[in-house]
Design a protein around this motif. Structure first.
Motif, PDB file in Angstrom:
ATOM      1  N   ASP A  97     -52.778 -27.230  80.078  1.00 51.49           N
ATOM      2  CA  ASP A  97     -53.870 -28.201  79.979  1.00 51.49           C
ATOM      3  C   ASP A  97     -54.678 -28.121  81.270  1.00 51.49           C
ATOM      4  N   VAL A  98     -55.794 -27.422  81.224  1.00 43.90           N
ATOM      5  CA  VAL A  98     -56.580 -27.154  82.439  1.00 43.90           C
ATOM      6  C   VAL A  98     -57.123 -28.449  83.073  1.00 43.90           C
TER       7      VAL A  98
ATOM      8  N   GLN B 232     -58.820 -19.522  84.444  1.00 43.20           N
ATOM      9  CA  GLN B 232     -58.747 -20.732  83.632  1.00 43.20           C
ATOM     10  C   GLN B 232     -58.601 -20.418  82.148  1.00 43.20           C
ATOM     11  N   ASP B 233     -59.338 -19.425  81.669  1.00 43.39           N
ATOM     12  CA  ASP B 233     -59.290 -19.107  80.237  1.00 43.39           C
ATOM     13  C   ASP B 233     -57.903 -18.613  79.826  1.00 43.39           C
TER      14      ASP B 233
ATOM     15  N   ALA C   9     -55.462 -21.465  79.759  1.00 41.40           N
ATOM     16  CA  ALA C   9     -55.624 -22.303  78.573  1.00 41.40           C
ATOM     17  C   ALA C   9     -54.998 -21.637  77.351  1.00 41.40           C
TER      18      ALA C   9
END
Length: 287
Positions: free
Chosen positions: A185-186, A176-177, A180
Motif C-alpha cells: 500500500d504505497v 512505486q509501481d 504496488a
C-alpha cells in the motif's frame, strides 16, 4: 591538548544532534523523493509539547519528551495527508511539495507563537549533573544524547532492513509501481515514512529543548544544518547521512574553535556547494 579534546567532544555532541535531525529528512527523501521543509517546525512542536506536558501539567520530562515525539509524528502524518498526498501524480510534485511544506512551516511557527507566546522556555535536563569525557566536562544530558543517537539510528536501520514494513518503505522508494504490483500500500508507506520522520524531529526538538531555549523559530537553524548533512552524505542513504552528520559535527566544532561562530556557516555552505559540484551524490554516495 585540552582544547583539542574539548573540541572533539563538542563535535561528538553536535554530530549526535545532526544525526537525529537529518535521519528523518533522509527517510522522507528515500521513500517519497521530496524534501520536507516543515521538518524544523516539527522539531519546535515536539519541544513545545514536551515543555507543556513536563512543566505545565507536571508529568515530568520523560513523559514530556514521549508526548512531544508522538505529537510531532501525528502532525507529520496530517501534513502528508493534506499537503503532500494530493500532489503525488502531479509532474511538478517536487516543486509543489516544497511550497506546501514551507507553508506548513509558517503555519506551525505562527500557531506556536499564538499558543505559547514568544517568551523563551526551556525543558529540565533528563539527567542532572555533569560527566567527564576525554577530560572534558559536559552535562549528563549531553552525554545521554551521545549514547542515545547511535541507538536510535541503529534501531531505524534495523527497522528499514529487517522488518516487512521497513522493507516496504525501501521498495516504494526504489519503484512505486513495482511495489504496488507486489501488494504494498504505497500511500500507507508514504504516511508511515512521514510519521517516523516527524517523530524523529519531535524527539530531537524535545532533547534540544533542554540544551537551548525553546522558541517558535528554534527549528530554522537545525533544518539548515540537516539539509547540509543530507546533501553532504548523499540523498537517500541513511548510513551515509549518519556518517555525514558526525563528520559535519566535527568540522563545525573545529571551525568554531579556529574561525569563530561568524565564519563557520559560510565555510559549511561553501563545503556544501563544493560537494554538489564535484560529488553530486554526496561524499559517501555511489555513482
Amino acid at each position: 591538548m585540552d582544547a583539542l579534546l574539548a573540541t572533539l567532544v563538542s563535535g561528538l555532541v553536535l554530530g549526535s544532534l545532526y544525526a537525529l535531525m537529518s535521519s528523518g529528512l533522509s527517510l522522507v527523501w528515500t521513500t517519497l523523493g521530496v524534501f520536507n521543509f516543515s521538518h524544523g517546525a516539527l522539531m519546535m512542536v515536539g519541544a513545545f509539547v514536551a515543555w507543556t506536558v513536563s512543566e505545565i501539567l507536571g508529568l515530568g520530562p520523560v513523559t514530556g519528551i514521549l508526548s512531544g515525539t508522538l505529537a510531532a509524528g501525528l502532525i507529520g502524518i496530517i501534513i502528508e495527508r493534506l499537503l503532500v498526498r494530493p500532489f503525488y501524480s502531479n509532474r511538478n510534485m517536487l516543486l509543489i511539495t516544497a511550497m506546501t511544506t514551507l507553508a506548513a512551516m509558517v503555519i506551525l511557527e505562527r500557531g506556536a507563537q499564538m499558543i505559547w507566546g514568544a517568551r523563551l522556555k526551556q525543558l529540565p535536563r533528563l539527567i542532572p549533573g555533569e560527566v567527564q569525557i576525554l577530560g572534558t566536562t559536559i552535562s549528563a544530558h549531553e552525554a545521554l544524547l551521545i549514547v542515545l543517537a547511535p541507538l536510535i539510528l541503529v534501531a531505524l536501520w534495523r527497522f528499514t532492513v529487517m522488518t516487512n514494513r521497513g522493507r516496504s518503505l525501501r521498495a516504494v522508494g526504489q519503484n512505486q509501481d513495482s511495489a504496488a504490483l507486489l501488494g504494498i500500500d504505497v500511500p500507507v508507506a508514504f504516511a508511515l515514512a512521514f510519521g517516523i520522520s516527524a517523530a524523529l524531529a519531535g524527539l530531537t526538538g524535545a532533547l534540544l529543548g533542554s540544551i537551548r531555549f525553546i522558541t517558535p523559530t528554534m527549528g530554522s537553524e537545525p533544518l539548515t544544518k540537516a539539509m547540509i548533512v543530507v546533501i553532504f552524505g548523499g540523498l537517500g542513504n541513511l548510513g551515509a547521512t549518519a556518517g555525514a552528520a558526525y563528520l559535519i559535527g566535527f568540522i563545525e566544532a573545529f571551525l568554531i574553535f579556529g574561525l569563530g561562530l561568524y565564519w563557520t556557516p559560510f565555510v559549511l555552505f561553501l563545503l556544501m556547494i563544493l560537494v554538489l559540484l564535484f560529488r553530486p551524490n554526496g561524499v559517501f554516495g555511489g555513482k
